[in-house]
Design a protein around this motif. Sequence first.
Motif, PDB file in Angstrom:
ATOM      1  N   GLU A 326      48.726  58.445  31.113  1.00 24.81           N
ATOM      2  CA  GLU A 326      47.377  58.339  31.657  1.00 24.81           C
ATOM      3  C   GLU A 326      47.307  58.849  33.085  1.00 24.81           C
ATOM      4  OE1 GLU A 326      47.080  54.115  30.993  1.00 24.81           O
ATOM      5  OE2 GLU A 326      47.472  53.737  33.118  1.00 24.81           O
ATOM      6  N   GLY A 327      46.099  58.740  33.644  1.00 22.58           N
ATOM      7  CA  GLY A 327      45.900  59.206  35.011  1.00 22.58           C
ATOM      8  C   GLY A 327      45.733  60.718  35.069  1.00 22.58           C
ATOM      9  N   ASN A 350      43.240  61.777  32.462  1.00 25.12           N
ATOM     10  CA  ASN A 350      41.809  61.786  32.778  1.00 25.12           C
ATOM     11  C   ASN A 350      41.531  62.573  34.047  1.00 25.12           C
ATOM     12  OD1 ASN A 350      42.576  60.095  34.830  1.00 25.12           O
ATOM     13  ND2 ASN A 350      41.475  58.290  34.084  1.00 25.12           N
ATOM     14  N   GLY A 351      40.277  62.488  34.453  1.00 22.28           N
ATOM     15  CA  GLY A 351      39.875  63.239  35.631  1.00 22.28           C
ATOM     16  C   GLY A 351      39.472  64.659  35.260  1.00 22.28           C
TER      17      GLY A 351
HETATM   18  C1  LIG Z   1      41.914  57.504  35.231  1.00 21.44           C
HETATM   19  O1  LIG Z   1      42.819  56.553  34.726  1.00 21.44           O
HETATM   20  C2  LIG Z   1      43.321  55.674  35.727  1.00 21.44           C
HETATM   21  C3  LIG Z   1      44.392  54.829  35.132  1.00 21.44           C
HETATM   22  O2  LIG Z   1      44.461  54.948  33.777  1.00 21.44           O
HETATM   23  C4  LIG Z   1      42.185  54.857  36.300  1.00 21.44           C
HETATM   24  O3  LIG Z   1      42.675  53.987  37.271  1.00 21.44           O
HETATM   25  C5  LIG Z   1      41.157  55.794  36.880  1.00 21.44           C
HETATM   26  O4  LIG Z   1      40.026  55.066  37.317  1.00 21.44           O
HETATM   27  C6  LIG Z   1      40.716  56.827  35.871  1.00 21.44           C
HETATM   28  N1  LIG Z   1      39.918  57.820  36.523  1.00 21.44           N
HETATM   29  C7  LIG Z   1      38.805  58.305  36.018  1.00 21.44           C
HETATM   30  C8  LIG Z   1      38.115  59.356  36.791  1.00 21.44           C
HETATM   31  O5  LIG Z   1      38.352  57.890  34.974  1.00 21.44           O
END
Ligand SMILES: *[C@@H]1O[C@H](CO)[C@@H](O)[C@H](O)[C@H]1NC(C)=O
Length: 917
Positions: A326-327, A350-351
């Motif tokens: 993740e991340g 993500n992102g």
């Molecule tokens: C992406 O995932 C991380 C951990 O899984 C989380 O803390 C973060 O808010 C997420 N970022 C987005 C943009 O969704």
Amino acid sequence: MRISLHSQCFFSFIRILLIFCIFNCFTLHAYNQCLEDQRTVLLELKNDLIFDSTLSTKLVLWNQTRDCCSWEGVECDGTGHVINLQLNEEGILGGIHNLSTLSGLGYLEKLNLAYNDFGGVQIPEGILNLKHLTHLNLSYAPFGGQVPIEVSLMRRLVSLDLSSLVSYLKIENPNLKMLLQNLTGLRELYLDGVNISAQGSEWCQAISSSLPELRILSLKLCSLSGPLHYSLSKLHFLSVVQLDANDILSPVPNFFANFSYLTTLSLSGCGLNNSLSGSIPQSLFSLPSLKSLKLSDNQLSGRLYEFPTLQFSNIVVLDLRDNRLEGQIPESFFTLERLEYLDLSYNFFNGTVQLEKFQRLQNLGVLVLSNNNLSVDTSITNTSLSTFPQLSGLALASCKLHKFPDLINQHELKILDLSNNRITGEVPNWIWEIGNGKLFYLNLSLNLLVGLQKPYHIPSSLILLDVHSNQLHGELPPLPPHAEYMDYSHNNFEKSIPLNIGNPTTKLVYLSLANNSLSGAIPTSFCNATQLQVLDLSANKLSGTIPPCLVQNLKQLGVLKFGGNNISGNIPNTFCVNCSLEILDISHNYLEGSLPVSLANCKSLQVLNVRNNNIDDGFPCMLPSSLRILMLRSNRFHGQVRCSKSWTNLQIIDIASNNFTGYLYTKSFLGMMLEKDARLKSDYIQYNRGFVYGDDYYRATVKVTAKGVEMEFVKISTTFTVIDFSCNNFQGEIPDAIGDLSSLCVLNLSHNTFAGIIPKSLGNLKHLESLDLSTNQLRGEIPKELTRLTFLGALNLSNNQLIGPIPSGPQLQTFSTNSFQGNTGLCGFPLNISCRHTGENDNVPPPNSYRKDEAINWDYVSVALGYVIGLGSIFWLLFFCQSFKHKFNDQTEQVFEKVFNPKGKRRRHRGGVTRRC
Ligand SMILES: *[C@@H]1O[C@H](CO)[C@@H](O)[C@H](O)[C@H]1NC(C)=O
Ligand SMILES: *[C@@H]1O[C@H](CO)[C@@H](O)[C@H](O)[C@H]1NC(C)=O
Ligand SMILES: *[C@@H]1O[C@H](CO)[C@@H](O)[C@H](O)[C@H]1NC(C)=O
Ligand SMILES: *[C@@H]1O[C@H](CO)[C@@H](O)[C@H](O)[C@H]1NC(C)=O
Ligand SMILES: *[C@@H]1O[C@H](CO)[C@@H](O)[C@H](O)[C@H]1NC(C)=O
Ligand SMILES: *[C@@H]1O[C@H](CO)[C@@H](O)[C@H](O)[C@H]1NC(C)=O
Ligand SMILES: *[C@@H]1O[C@H](CO)[C@@H](O)[C@H](O)[C@H]1NC(C)=O
């Protein structure tokens, strides 16, 4: 002495060679004249071996008149002794039982018999006697049984390869430790596919304590279990570690980061899981030698942190597919300049990621980012350059794209997957030109595309084109000549199907045009697409008749669907003798006449759906016993339902709304409910005869009615069982034997003229979720045994002649009055009639004016009882307890939940019975 000296030199020569050259890079040279005895041995060997001379490229050329040291695959030392015999891929099929002749080649150092077919026999003695071997390669041959202890006496072994795809060999007794103990010089060990069931500490220690020189360790698919023991860290000279497809079930150990010569670490499909601090040691990415890191198909989780950027990272292959990472994608990945293959799909990254960033990886050949939570920004500022000069495969499925990425200059692109995004507008016509006419895989399905920009030219290189579930309209685009898999379904294509559609497409395996607005006839040219396995024309506006050649010529056809059209006429009686149909769905048309008897030729038929037509026939007793789903609903079938055979695989039978008459014989369907262990093999009814593309199966879908609600089941679990005989003219009693159909989920006998009492045995249908006996002439009281049906979510006993109190208990009172209304003498909750006079029941006339022998064929019943005593319902409870979730897709699940779970609490697991429907 000269000889042993020579072989020692050779030995060290090999060693040196191996250090610089991991893979086999020797060529064979003849040094000297062949000795007579060596020639004799070789000729005997040739004589003993049974080989396919059309496949052989060496043995077949061995020729008496030439010096045997110059024979193909033979190498001699300076004294004329054979030291190297390479008989791999020679089409050898046998003659190897003991190979005692081989003992005559006492100087042999290298033996390669890979890629022949020895049919799983023991490794022959003749081979085991060759004590001077340094290289033994018996891979993919395959041999079977225990690996003999004699292997441990080949003390000079440097390379041992016993790999095989199918596991015939095992290492049990002697175990791995015994076998390897004295092979201290071993540098390459390949045992892929050999069954070495051993615990982590055991096999790790056996290897690390015995093989200090090991450089290559390949133990894929060996039934090993983890965890990876620390003792392996001793082998820090290892350059290749491949342990894929074992049950390691532990984190990736840190010690690999100390393996400074490591080039390949491959641990795919090992069940690697989560340590708390992120489960991939970051330092692995920084290993200077590492070229290939494959950790796909595990349960690795957590974030990937940035790692120190190396000046010279050598990573070429990075495969993290199908984990739980993740991340954000770490920026450090964009510095791996040698990267050629990057697969991060099926994770939770993500992102937003700019596609442009990958431009720094100029060697990138394959980039797979599909199915994460990523938003991929495909805008590229400098479009004049070819963005990714080497890119040949790009997959951006589910990456929240709104428009097509600019790929005009991608001259190497062959595979493009942009499915499941939000791309709108037309398919630009340049897309067909990318890859310079080499594009062969294009998936644009599940977008919001409305048309194809004209003029367009679909390249002839295309093998797979998937545009399903868009809003494409207009005429159907032509099929490219080499098409194998084409999915145009769920669009708005209109007009008629081109008449010559089947003609150039000799390789077409899969074609779906379902759910469009196509009209006109089914073109007979389909009959020319002889490789076709799946043809789905469902839900269009097609008319005309069924071309008889369709089921006659297409011998590979496994799935034929054109339900939901306007097809009329008879069903041709031309199903060929080796008919391989598994799913035939021609429902919702205007077909008439009888069901063709030649359907009996389709010995693998699993699903026959002809519902909602005008078929006028008796019950089709000739149907093959492979049948699992039979839907005859809403036709003009008539007569008795009574066959001399039984369908042991049948699980859904819906013959409602016909004109069947007579008594209910359950014998033919009994087997179906009882003999179900064979079904455990697959969870869903599906067709899966080898599709190369896509990882999904073609699943049967079917609509089933329960409680008046029709639901489409997109996946049909092999434990979902239905009997729907409603709306016919069945008469007589409901046989007691029906209680033996112990795994039944849905029973509907409503709207017939069943008389007599409700059999107590219905209380044995422990998995029943829907019971409808309404609108019959049933009499007497509701048996209190029905209160045992703990999963019952729908009950309808209305419009009968039932009397007496509704049995109390946790079950029946939860239903509404609708379940009971229209009966002459029912009382008690939930009806608003109280049962005042408890003695009333005594005055009721005997419930049953039928003679039992009239209603039931006792022969059948006793057969049925035999089955039940034999197997017992506990058996089914133990084997078919499956969770509800897995069986239906999201939408139908909701409907189903509403119908079957009006009162959630009732669903509770009670008395050891688990829900299985
Ligand atoms: C992406 O995932 C991380 C951990 O899984 C989380 O803390 C973060 O808010 C997420 N970022 C987005 C943009 O969704
Ligand atoms: C092995 O083959 C040789 C020669 O064909 C034969 O004499 C011998 O009996 C065989 N041994 C076994 C164990 O089959
Ligand atoms: C064994 O032989 C096959 C076929 O020649 C080859 O592909 C494989 O790499 C060899 N194994 C070793 C360890 O050299
Ligand atoms: C290994 O070598 C030792 C010492 O020569 C010997 O005692 C032992 O039996 C050998 N083990 C195997 C399995 O051959
Ligand atoms: C790696 O090697 C260093 C130096 O030899 C050692 O101190 C360290 O414990 C090793 N790390 C692991 C995880 O084995
Ligand atoms: C099927 O192919 C043959 C040979 O190419 C051709 O002659 C025939 O017309 C085709 N049939 C149909 C119905 O198009
Ligand atoms: C149903 O069958 C009965 C008895 O065979 C017959 O009298 C009746 O006309 C049939 N009904 C229909 C609608 O075909």
